[in-house]
Every structure is written in structure tokens, then in C-alpha cells.
Design an enzyme around this catalytic site. Structure first.
Site, short mmCIF file in Angstrom:
data_model
loop_
_atom_site.label_atom_id
_atom_site.label_comp_id
_atom_site.label_asym_id
_atom_site.label_seq_id
_atom_site.Cartn_x
_atom_site.Cartn_y
_atom_site.Cartn_z
N LYS A 176 2.95 2.21 2.31
CA LYS A 176 3.12 2.47 4.07
C LYS A 176 4.26 1.82 4.59
CE LYS A 176 -0.81 3.04 6.25
NZ LYS A 176 -2.04 2.64 6.99
N LYS A 182 0.79 -1.24 0.14
CA LYS A 182 -0.06 -0.12 -0.02
C LYS A 182 1.05 1.21 -0.07
CE LYS A 182 -2.49 -1.27 3.86
NZ LYS A 182 -3.13 -1.11 4.90
#
Length: 155
Positions: A46, A44
């Protein structure tokens, strides 16, 4: 028995997480929490400060949480709802509308966030140096510049 399912990264665990999980548990009899794995977070874009195993253990230690499962992909939500006999999928209001497609399997609810706290804001605060630190670094750069200037002046 009413089963609730939610997902999250739960990095930098804070009072907003505690309150969200407590409110989710009040919606039913059993709360299952999917904690995002480090690999899924990387996919993602992250990065978590706390590794998955620690985050999962922290969430599992909450008395409001009955079970923790790893969240490894966006697609697993439908299968998890069926596998665990979920009645309510609930998540923070920052995701409002994003999971409405799950409403053919169970009720979908979006809960309001705790005002004044979020992991994103905490990370931003940690990344931004305090004004005193900026001043100290500026002073250190001034001294370094003087050393460089003195060195250039040597024969």
C-alpha cells in the site's frame, strides 16, 4: 480502567474514521491507536497519500484518542496488547475474523463501518478522471493528431 486498542492507516482521514474512533472510545476508558507507518504500508503493498507523521498527528488530535503508537508489523499486536494492558482489541468489520487469534489475550470486537465512505473508495474516485476531463483530453488528442498529420504533409 478499560483499555481499547485498534490499528489503521488512517489515510485521507474522513468521517468514517472520526465515527470509528468515537465508537471505540465509548467502549472503555482509554483508547490507544496504532497508526501504520509508511514502511509497514509499503510492505503490505500500500502507499499512503499522507506521510505517517502527519497521519499520527491527525489521529492524536482527536479528543477520543489517548495515545498513538506506530504500527510497524502484523506481529506486534500481541506484544502491544500485553505491554499496554489491553482489555479490548477492536477494529472495523472489514477485518472480521482476521484477529480472532488475539482472543486468548483480550476481548476482540469488530465494529461496523460507516456506510458510503472508505479510503479505498476515495482513492478510486481520485484515480478516475471526471467525464469532462476525459472529453477535454480526447479533444486535446484530436488536436495533437491534426498537428502530426499536418507535419507529415510537409515537404
Amino acid at each position: 480502567m478499560t483499555t481499547i486498542l485498534t490499528y489503521g492507516t488512517f489515510d485521507l482521514f474522513h468521517i468514517g474514521h472520526v465515527r470509528l474512533l468515537s465508537r471505540l472510545a465509548e467502549l472503555g476508558d482509554r483508547l490507544i491507536v496504532g497508526v501504520s507507518t509508511d514502511e509497514f504500508n509499503a510492505a503490505k503493498g500500500k502507499r499512503s497519500f499522507i506521510p505517517y507523521e502527519h497521519r499520527a498527528e491527525i489521529v492524536a488530535s482527536m479528543r477520543s484518542v489517548d495515545r498513538v503508537i506506530p504500527e510497524t508489523s502484523w506481529e506486534q499486536k500481541r506484544a502491544d496488547i500485553i505491554l499496554h494492558g489491553v482489555d479490548i482489541f477492536a477494529i472495523g468489520s472489514d477485518w472480521k475474523g482476521k484477529f480472532d487469534t488475539l482472543s486468548d489475550l483480550c476481548e476482540v470486537r469488530y465494529l461496523e463501518r460507516t456506510d458510503g465512505i472508505s479510503s479505498t473508495e476515495l482513492k478510486a474516485q481520485l484515480a478516475a478522471p471526471e467525464p469532462q476531463e476525459i472529453e477535454r483530453l480526447g479533444h486535446a488528442l484530436d488536436i495533437l493528431q491534426q498537428v502530426v498529420d499536418n507535419y507529415r504533409g510537409l515537404p
